[in-house]
Design an enzyme around this catalytic site. Structure first.
Site, PDB file in Angstrom:
ATOM      1  N   PRO A 143      35.273  -0.325  94.640  1.00 56.74           N
ATOM      2  CA  PRO A 143      33.850  -0.658  94.469  1.00 56.74           C
ATOM      3  C   PRO A 143      33.640  -2.161  94.339  1.00 56.74           C
ATOM      4  O   PRO A 143      34.233  -2.811  93.482  1.00 56.74           O
ATOM      5  CB  PRO A 143      33.480   0.064  93.168  1.00 56.74           C
ATOM      6  CG  PRO A 143      34.765   0.215  92.432  1.00 56.74           C
ATOM      7  CD  PRO A 143      35.813   0.398  93.480  1.00 56.74           C
ATOM      8  N   ALA A 169      30.366  -4.916  94.280  1.00 59.70           N
ATOM      9  CA  ALA A 169      28.913  -4.966  94.161  1.00 59.70           C
ATOM     10  C   ALA A 169      28.282  -5.897  95.195  1.00 59.70           C
ATOM     11  O   ALA A 169      28.938  -6.778  95.747  1.00 59.70           O
ATOM     12  CB  ALA A 169      28.522  -5.415  92.754  1.00 59.70           C
ATOM     13  N   SER A 184      29.829   0.962  94.682  1.00 62.14           N
ATOM     14  CA  SER A 184      29.435   0.362  93.417  1.00 62.14           C
ATOM     15  C   SER A 184      28.033   0.801  93.029  1.00 62.14           C
ATOM     16  O   SER A 184      27.136   0.883  93.878  1.00 62.14           O
ATOM     17  CB  SER A 184      29.488  -1.159  93.525  1.00 62.14           C
ATOM     18  OG  SER A 184      28.900  -1.764  92.388  1.00 62.14           O
ATOM     19  N   GLN A 214      30.926   4.640  91.659  1.00 65.59           N
ATOM     20  CA  GLN A 214      31.292   3.909  90.443  1.00 65.59           C
ATOM     21  C   GLN A 214      30.092   3.788  89.524  1.00 65.59           C
ATOM     22  O   GLN A 214      28.962   3.590  89.967  1.00 65.59           O
ATOM     23  CB  GLN A 214      31.829   2.520  90.818  1.00 65.59           C
ATOM     24  CG  GLN A 214      32.176   1.632  89.633  1.00 65.59           C
ATOM     25  CD  GLN A 214      31.006   0.786  89.159  1.00 65.59           C
ATOM     26  OE1 GLN A 214      30.072   0.519  89.928  1.00 65.59           O
ATOM     27  NE2 GLN A 214      31.019   0.383  87.900  1.00 65.59           N
ATOM     28  N   LEU A 215      30.356   3.869  88.229  1.00 64.49           N
ATOM     29  CA  LEU A 215      29.263   3.874  87.266  1.00 64.49           C
ATOM     30  C   LEU A 215      29.588   3.012  86.050  1.00 64.49           C
ATOM     31  O   LEU A 215      30.717   3.019  85.549  1.00 64.49           O
ATOM     32  CB  LEU A 215      29.002   5.308  86.791  1.00 64.49           C
ATOM     33  CG  LEU A 215      27.886   5.504  85.767  1.00 64.49           C
ATOM     34  CD1 LEU A 215      26.527   5.366  86.429  1.00 64.49           C
ATOM     35  CD2 LEU A 215      28.011   6.870  85.092  1.00 64.49           C
ATOM     36  N   THR A 272      33.695   2.725  84.985  1.00 67.55           N
ATOM     37  CA  THR A 272      34.300   1.456  84.580  1.00 67.55           C
ATOM     38  C   THR A 272      34.367   1.411  83.063  1.00 67.55           C
ATOM     39  O   THR A 272      33.343   1.508  82.386  1.00 67.55           O
ATOM     40  CB  THR A 272      33.487   0.271  85.116  1.00 67.55           C
ATOM     41  OG1 THR A 272      33.550   0.277  86.546  1.00 67.55           O
ATOM     42  CG2 THR A 272      34.055  -1.053  84.610  1.00 67.55           C
ATOM     43  N   ARG A 306      32.922 -15.253  82.700  1.00 72.20           N
ATOM     44  CA  ARG A 306      32.997 -15.848  84.039  1.00 72.20           C
ATOM     45  C   ARG A 306      32.401 -17.259  83.997  1.00 72.20           C
ATOM     46  O   ARG A 306      31.186 -17.432  83.894  1.00 72.20           O
ATOM     47  CB  ARG A 306      32.242 -14.976  85.038  1.00 72.20           C
ATOM     48  CG  ARG A 306      32.781 -13.541  85.076  1.00 72.20           C
ATOM     49  CD  ARG A 306      31.888 -12.615  85.874  1.00 72.20           C
ATOM     50  NE  ARG A 306      32.414 -11.267  85.885  1.00 72.20           N
ATOM     51  CZ  ARG A 306      31.792 -10.233  86.451  1.00 72.20           C
ATOM     52  NH1 ARG A 306      30.624 -10.416  87.050  1.00 72.20           N
ATOM     53  NH2 ARG A 306      32.341  -9.030  86.430  1.00 72.20           N
ATOM     54  N   LYS A 339      38.252   3.685  85.539  1.00 69.58           N
ATOM     55  CA  LYS A 339      38.632   2.432  86.198  1.00 69.58           C
ATOM     56  C   LYS A 339      38.721   1.295  85.180  1.00 69.58           C
ATOM     57  O   LYS A 339      37.769   1.039  84.449  1.00 69.58           O
ATOM     58  CB  LYS A 339      37.614   2.065  87.284  1.00 69.58           C
ATOM     59  CG  LYS A 339      37.874   0.738  87.972  1.00 69.58           C
ATOM     60  CD  LYS A 339      36.817   0.451  89.031  1.00 69.58           C
ATOM     61  CE  LYS A 339      37.026  -0.895  89.684  1.00 69.58           C
ATOM     62  NZ  LYS A 339      36.737  -2.022  88.750  1.00 69.58           N
ATOM     63  N   SER A 398      43.300  -1.383  87.073  1.00 69.20           N
ATOM     64  CA  SER A 398      42.442  -2.448  87.566  1.00 69.20           C
ATOM     65  C   SER A 398      42.245  -3.533  86.523  1.00 69.20           C
ATOM     66  O   SER A 398      42.063  -3.241  85.340  1.00 69.20           O
ATOM     67  CB  SER A 398      41.068  -1.878  87.944  1.00 69.20           C
ATOM     68  OG  SER A 398      40.128  -2.903  88.176  1.00 69.20           O
ATOM     69  N   ARG A 445      40.915 -10.751  86.994  1.00 67.35           N
ATOM     70  CA  ARG A 445      40.772 -11.496  85.741  1.00 67.35           C
ATOM     71  C   ARG A 445      42.149 -11.856  85.185  1.00 67.35           C
ATOM     72  O   ARG A 445      43.057 -11.045  85.238  1.00 67.35           O
ATOM     73  CB  ARG A 445      40.016 -10.650  84.696  1.00 67.35           C
ATOM     74  CG  ARG A 445      38.550 -10.489  85.033  1.00 67.35           C
ATOM     75  CD  ARG A 445      37.835  -9.743  83.927  1.00 67.35           C
ATOM     76  NE  ARG A 445      36.471  -9.461  84.325  1.00 67.35           N
ATOM     77  CZ  ARG A 445      35.708  -8.620  83.678  1.00 67.35           C
ATOM     78  NH1 ARG A 445      36.152  -7.974  82.646  1.00 67.35           N
ATOM     79  NH2 ARG A 445      34.453  -8.415  84.072  1.00 67.35           N
TER      80      ARG A 445
END
Length: 225
Positions: free
Chosen positions: A26, A28, A55, A82-83, A110, A119, A198, A220, A225
């Site tokens: 996924p 985005a 996503s 994906q949620l 997730t 970030r 995930k 993942s 990261r």
């Protein structure tokens, strides 16, 4: 000294056979990279019978992707959704029901983002979608050009500021209260889709996922990261 005249790279996931063990993760907001966004990626995956996870933050609605690739048909591709669970689970429940109705067979939750990652680039320049582009799966005002609530949360310098941002953000902000004991049983009641977690990165969490009935995990680190 092994006969390699005939090579079989296929694999089976949840009873569905794929030509080789690769799936689309996924990602985005794919219209930032291509005018057709998720439709282009989904059609590429479907054309060679690979699985794709859409996503929840896609710039194409889950229904449009499903329709374009005929995922609801018995011989259609095996796509997952994906949620991010939200603070109000009922808001997430609507998305889950939409995905199941559209033909997605797996729900990829997730679990590694109770708060947004630190970030640095987004701290300097918050991501805002350009004109004409929206997160099509969410019930939010079209054309709203503001950073995500999760990004605004990073601006908090104190607990009081953080609590105020959460209060103002309403029910759609990512939930920070997922638990092994409550979340997976809640999802089981909400959907017949497979439950995939995930964001698992340790053997201890992998064992907990098995103990609490997850159907699969995705190892993942959320985009390097």
């Amino acid at each position: 000294m092994v006969d390699v005249t005939h090579i079989d790279t296929s694999t089976t996931t949840f009873g569905k056979r794929h030509p080789f063990p690769v799936a689309f993760a996924p990602s985005a907001m794919q219209r930032l990279c291509h005018p057709r966004g998720e439709l282009e990626t989904a059609e590429a995956a479907a054309s060679i019978d690979l699985s794709m996870t859409l996503s929840s933050q896609s710039t194409t609605s889950l229904e449009d992707v499903a329709k374009a690739c005929n995922i609801s048909k018995p011989d259609g591709p095996d796509f997952w959704f994906q949620l991010y669970l939200t603070q109000d689970p009922e808001y997430s429940l609507k998305l889950i029901k939409r995905a199941e109705k559209a033909g997605y067979t797996g729900l990829v939750l997730t679990v590694d983002t109770p708060v947004l990652g630190n970030r640095i680039n987004e701290r300097k320049t918050p991501l805002v979608l350009p004109e004409g582009m929206n997160l099509e799966n969410y019930d939010r005002p079209k054309g709203e050009r503001k950073p995500a609530k999760e990004r605004i949360f990073l601006n908090a310098h104190t607990v009081e500021e953080a609590n105020e941002i959460v209060k103002e953000s309403g029910p759609t902000m990512h939930s920070s209260s997922l638990t092994w004991e409550h979340t997976i049983p809640w999802l089981r009641k909400a959907t017949s889709m497979k439950i995939i977690l995930k964001g698992i990165m340790t053997a201890e969490d992998a064992k907990l996922a098995v103990q609490h009935g997850a159907d699969a995990i995705v190892v993942s680190n959320h985009g390097g990261r």
